[in-house]
Design a protein around this motif. Sequence first.
Motif, PDB file in Angstrom:
ATOM      1  N   SER B 410       0.862  -1.177   0.000  1.00  0.00           N
ATOM      2  CA  SER B 410       0.000   0.000   0.000  1.00  0.00           C
ATOM      3  C   SER B 410       0.891   1.217   0.000  1.00  0.00           C
ATOM      4  O   SER B 410       2.077   1.146   0.333  1.00  0.00           O
ATOM      5  CB  SER B 410      -0.890  -0.007   1.233  1.00  0.00           C
ATOM      6  N   LEU B 411       0.379   2.317  -0.399  1.00  0.00           N
ATOM      7  CA  LEU B 411       1.177   3.531  -0.283  1.00  0.00           C
ATOM      8  C   LEU B 411       0.295   4.697   0.131  1.00  0.00           C
ATOM      9  O   LEU B 411      -0.913   4.699  -0.063  1.00  0.00           O
ATOM     10  CB  LEU B 411       1.957   3.812  -1.557  1.00  0.00           C
ATOM     11  N   GLU B 412       0.969   5.631   0.702  1.00  0.00           N
ATOM     12  CA  GLU B 412       0.267   6.756   1.291  1.00  0.00           C
ATOM     13  C   GLU B 412       1.111   7.980   0.997  1.00  0.00           C
ATOM     14  O   GLU B 412       2.315   7.993   1.262  1.00  0.00           O
ATOM     15  CB  GLU B 412       0.194   6.513   2.806  1.00  0.00           C
ATOM     16  N   ARG B 413       0.514   8.972   0.383  1.00  0.00           N
ATOM     17  CA  ARG B 413       1.276  10.197   0.102  1.00  0.00           C
ATOM     18  C   ARG B 413       1.472  10.969   1.404  1.00  0.00           C
ATOM     19  O   ARG B 413       0.535  11.174   2.161  1.00  0.00           O
ATOM     20  CB  ARG B 413       0.533  11.066  -0.885  1.00  0.00           C
ATOM     21  N   THR B 414       2.711  11.346   1.652  1.00  0.00           N
ATOM     22  CA  THR B 414       2.989  12.030   2.914  1.00  0.00           C
ATOM     23  C   THR B 414       3.422  13.452   2.653  1.00  0.00           C
ATOM     24  O   THR B 414       4.037  14.087   3.500  1.00  0.00           O
ATOM     25  CB  THR B 414       4.082  11.286   3.688  1.00  0.00           C
ATOM     26  N   GLY B 415       3.164  13.977   1.514  1.00  0.00           N
ATOM     27  CA  GLY B 415       3.531  15.367   1.260  1.00  0.00           C
ATOM     28  C   GLY B 415       3.528  15.608  -0.228  1.00  0.00           C
ATOM     29  O   GLY B 415       3.635  14.664  -1.011  1.00  0.00           O
ATOM     30  N   ALA B 416       3.458  16.859  -0.673  1.00  0.00           N
ATOM     31  CA  ALA B 416       3.478  17.179  -2.085  1.00  0.00           C
ATOM     32  C   ALA B 416       4.312  18.409  -2.302  1.00  0.00           C
ATOM     33  O   ALA B 416       4.354  19.305  -1.465  1.00  0.00           O
ATOM     34  CB  ALA B 416       2.059  17.401  -2.604  1.00  0.00           C
TER      35      ALA B 416
END
Lengths: 281, 421
Positions: B410-416
């Motif tokens: 799974s992946l989770e965006r932790t910033g942009a």
Amino acid sequence: MSAREVYEMKGPAAVSGDWRRFLDLTRMLAITDFKLRFFGSILGYLWTLMRPLMLFGVLYVVFSQVVRLGDQVPFYPVVLLSAMILYFYFSEATTKAVTCVVQSENLVRKIQFPRLAIPLASVGAVSLQFALNLLVLLAFLALSGVKLHSSIVQLPLILVALLALTAGTSMLLSAVYVVARDVAPIWEVVIQTLFYATPILYPVELLSRESESLARVAMANPLAVIVQQMRHAVIDPTAPSAAQAIGGWGWMLVPAAITVALLIAGYVVFDRMAPRIAEEL
Amino acid sequence: MSAESAVSAVSAVSPDPPAVAVESLSKGFRLPHEQVNTLKERAMHPFQRRSFEHLHALRDVSFDVREGEFFGVVGRNGSGKSTLLKCLAGIYRADRGRIHLRGRMAPFIELGVGFNPELPARDNVFINAIMLGLTPAQARERFDAIIAYAELEGFIDLRLKNYSSGMQVRLAFAVMVQVDADILLIDEVLAVGDAAFQQKCYETLEERRRAGKTILFVTHDMNTVEQVCDRAMLLDEGRMVDLSEPRSIARQYNALNFGRAAEEVRSEGGRTGDGAAAILDAWFEDSGGRRVPVLEQGARASFCLEVELREPASEPGFGFLLVDEQHRRIFAVSTAWSDTPTGEFAAGDRVRVRVDFDNTLAPARYFASPMVSHHGVGSDLMDSRDELVSVVVHGGRKDAGLVSLPHEISLERTGAAAAVE
């Protein structure tokens, strides 16, 4: 992409139609072969010249000082040398050709290319060496006071005849060797016999004096014709020409026919063998 | 399935005639029982019938390869793969059948043929390029590109015998790229060379393919087949077993290859132990309870063991050890360690033990050594049989390593990053 045409893959052949590729390949293989022989040694070429020259020295001493055969022959040393260089070319080229296809096994089994390039390149490599030998011969001719005769214009023709004889024999031998390995020892014996059967050590006049028909048989050998004509045209016009030695122009058809037959047989046999070479190795 | 969609996409955009069309191709070799290739023997026995064994290298093989396809040819040793390629290249003449080609066929099946170790790389490049079909002028023109591709600029005048094998392969591959045939035949060549160059090779081949070149590829490596081929063909004993999408071919190949081998590998098994029990048999079963030499990865499987007690025993331990082909210990289990009660046995009692497990093993061959031990920690052996039975695990995997752990990603965006526009 519309330029791509549909065609049928038929398998290996002796020449396969693409002459350009055939010639490029033959030339490249011949030059590589020649290079490999002399690569990395400056004296390389000289060493290959040593063998015929040493033998020449020995024979010269024996036949001009001991047996005194040379006394009857004007310019005996250069006549002997010239004959030996021609003979050695034929001998070396054909002996090398016998095994050349089998020795190129790696190429034959892995790449599709006109198979005839192999024996012809093998002959080509020895021909390059022969060209150098001819220069040495010309130097000897000049040194021993042989005059330039107008009949030297025949030289190219003589060389073409020699090349045809050598190429035909080489194609034939290389193809037959693939299925019959004892061609190698047989050919060794034939070549050895040819050295004495050809008027190299002795002048053909010696045979003619003995018996007309003996000379005729000896001169049926195309190599004898080439050697004799070389002597007549380039060295000593007073020596009998090949036609005189064999007893008339009509008889010249025999060695000519033998040469042409070898050339045709060589090509035909090789051509028939070509598709199977990769499997028979 | 991405491979299938790729296949249909190719067929949708190329209504042209196929790049390679093979119709019922057969090729046999005569193997004389006695090698007679001297004139002497022929002369001595002129009327003797010479007996031959006919080896059918290819039997009635038909297939098409579309333009721009990456086509795999797989099969065990001696299945006819190389003969097929040699017929296509025109090195062998087929006995029966026809081969129609569209576009220039590469005339070779191996890289670097004709390389001469005594000559410098420069000469070898010219020789090889001309052998493979370039004219001398083209060879001169493309020389720099060849050397640049092979990344051997500093070594042009070095003799080839001083090259490492990796460098030689790079040079050979670079020549092949520049020869630029429309149909390329590659017989298991990319196994050499370092990983970075291999990657470059595959990228180049992929590029060729996008440029409309067709590539026929022989390999034993099923991972490669699954990764790069659009379709593949399985040959066995000269016959085409199947032509299909690569995953299915890879599975069939593994079953064919290891299935047969697995039966042969069943060994006597070196015995250790005091003989208080005898292991009679051991085997693997698939999820359907069938005794099999091949297991599919990801499915349920069992290891079974049949034992006869020779002496009365109390709470003996039953287990097995699984090793891979390098004899690395992959897994071991025993009732003695899991404190599973096994009960009391009299002399002559027989027992069947089964270990059910989820098969998360990586595709490879494994050997199982069953063990029976006295009550205790499992080291006091009654009987054990070293690598008594082998099993092959096959399957198309999407991960790597010794085992295929059950996993989820799974992946989770932790910033942009701040938007630029």
